[in-house]
Design an enzyme around this catalytic site. Structure first.
Site, mmCIF file in Angstrom:
data_model
loop_
_atom_site.group_PDB
_atom_site.id
_atom_site.type_symbol
_atom_site.label_atom_id
_atom_site.label_comp_id
_atom_site.label_asym_id
_atom_site.label_seq_id
_atom_site.Cartn_x
_atom_site.Cartn_y
_atom_site.Cartn_z
ATOM 1 N N HIS A 34 0.857 -1.180 0.000
ATOM 2 C CA HIS A 34 0.000 0.000 0.000
ATOM 3 C C HIS A 34 0.897 1.235 0.000
ATOM 4 C CE1 HIS A 34 1.050 0.246 4.217
ATOM 5 N NE2 HIS A 34 0.560 -0.973 4.436
ATOM 6 N N HIS A 37 4.117 1.375 2.117
ATOM 7 C CA HIS A 37 5.320 0.730 1.561
ATOM 8 C C HIS A 37 5.943 1.593 0.471
ATOM 9 C CE1 HIS A 37 2.778 -2.811 2.851
ATOM 10 N NE2 HIS A 37 3.897 -3.085 3.476
#
Lengths: 285, 285
Positions: A34, A37
């Site tokens: 997501h 990251h």
């Protein structure tokens, strides 16, 4: 973007890069990427020649009854996101590659692992330190990127790297949030629609408590505000709510320079964590 | 030969060497060098561009009541020997440099550490793994050299390096002996003249037992021979005598490919260890 799924290949490639004077930025993940990251990748991209991301759902850090089997996985989607974000090498080994034989040599974190998430997840941080050691040795980064959202993990890894002289710099990256304040997490997809509506109240409770702590320095009152806020979430049960010194994770004292206000809430299909760091140094005057 | 006594300097130098494509051979020692250590340097010299030796009497691997304070030290003499043997960098940090703060993160070896020397030295191999991890991270060797004399240490480090993917190759170097068979050891200087006369009987007993094991495959008879031989040493008390599978250090089975015949004998001022490895693979036919 290069895909690597064998340990020996990863070791060979990082060894070659090290001798070519390429700086390596490393982003360890459990996948199901997501924006949190991708923020790590963005930081790594700015500061290094080569960005390596690992995707490995590490069985060693899941306890019995935890969500190892149901942890969300989607390598194809992850690879597309990683490539777009500028990852050069995606390392996604199988559990058999990472743990080809039973090993009874353990790394035991100390008291830092007995509080917050560690209190209800015995052995969790042993597994984290095991896999991080292996991944650092396999990827040989100059810098490694961790989200502030997993604040206890970050604190323990910073201590470990310092105490064991790993030749890697740990970079803290702020938590990425949804518009309504909910911290981004791979586990958010497992919330029911009603729970998803309630979940931003975690951050809201932490914010109110943090404000009280910042304004008054009164940790007891601040913690009560957090707990009261969390208690109002209909579908979530508070697993813990704590205010501690950061990154030692010891009780707060008058000398503490930074505090963490942290909570974990169990919903029907996911346990969510969040935290806020509060600078305390201006409280001494 | 370059002297380094600061951790930060060692890390900076090894980092620079790594990026210059220089292969580093590493010889960790506790100093008071003898020909056993110099044999390690000789091997390292053959296979690497740069040889780093560390001299560090590691407090973490000595238990209470053990000989940390009285362990022999002579840095000046050691430096002369190391330079003559071809060491490029001598790293000799103080305990305060290596352990600037109390750390409660521990590396716990498994069952391999419960036998032989580990049985009477609880925590010893925790301390060995701690310092080896730190030294490997500080010196970044391609190869590290260990004497077969400390066979249990070697076995545990080989397992550790494999299980934790350290980017280093562990090289075993045979035990160097005095003319009368006594294994070279920094602790030999602490034997009385009478004990020095008796001490070669350790190797003699191990040799007789090994011969029996090699010829008959009968570990019980072989072990009795070793124990009987050691019992005849007037000034030495047998601490242990064992025959185990190597390097697992588990009980010997019909499938074992290599065995270790090992003993430790306590004299008045020094505890001496020695061992012989016996290839067992030809015993299956």
């Amino acid at each position: 973007m290069k895909h690597i799924d064998k340990v020996a290949d990863m070791a060979a490639v990082s060894g070659r890069l090290a001798s070519e004077e390429k700086s390596i930025g490393f982003v360890p993940t459990m996948g199901y990427l997501h924006e949190g990251h991708l923020a790590l990748v963005e930081e790594a991209r700015k500061e290094n020649d080569i960005v390596i991301m690992s995707i490995f759902v590490n069985p060693a850090q899941f306890g019995p009854g935890e969500d190892f089997d149901s942890y969300p996985r989607d390598l194809e989607r992850d690879a597309a996101l990683a490539e777009k974000a500028g990852v050069d090498i995606l390392f996604h080994p199988s559990p058999e590659e990472m743990y080809p034989q039973k090993s009874d040599i353990r790394i035991m974190p100390g008291k830092q692992a007995d509080v917050l998430c560690g209190a209800s997840r015995p052995g969790h941080f042993d597994g984290v330190l095991k896999v991080i050691t292996k991944l650092f040795h396999l990827t040989r980064p100059e810098r490694a990127y961790f989200g502030q959202k997993d604040a206890q993990q970050l604190a323990i890894i910073e201590t470990f790297v310092r105490d064991y002289n790993f030749p890697v710099e740990i970079r803290r990256v702020p938590t990425v949030r949804e518009k309504d304040g909910l911290a981004k997490s791979s586990r958010n997809v497992r919330l029911t629609p009603a729970e998803r509506q309630e979940a931003p109240s975690i951050y809201e409770a932490l914010r109110k408590g943090s404000r009280m702590l910042r304004e008054t320095g009164d940790a007891d009152r601040a913690l009560k505000i957090v707990r009261d806020g969390l208690a109002l979430i209909p579908g979530g049960k508070t697993d813990y709510a704590e205010i501690l010194e950061y990154p030692s994770l010891r009780p707060l004292t008058a000398e503490s320079q930074e505090a963490i206000v942290a909570a974990a809430v169990q919903f029907s299909g996911a346990r969510l964590i969040d935290n806020i760091l509060v600078a305390m140094d201006d409280k001494t005057c």
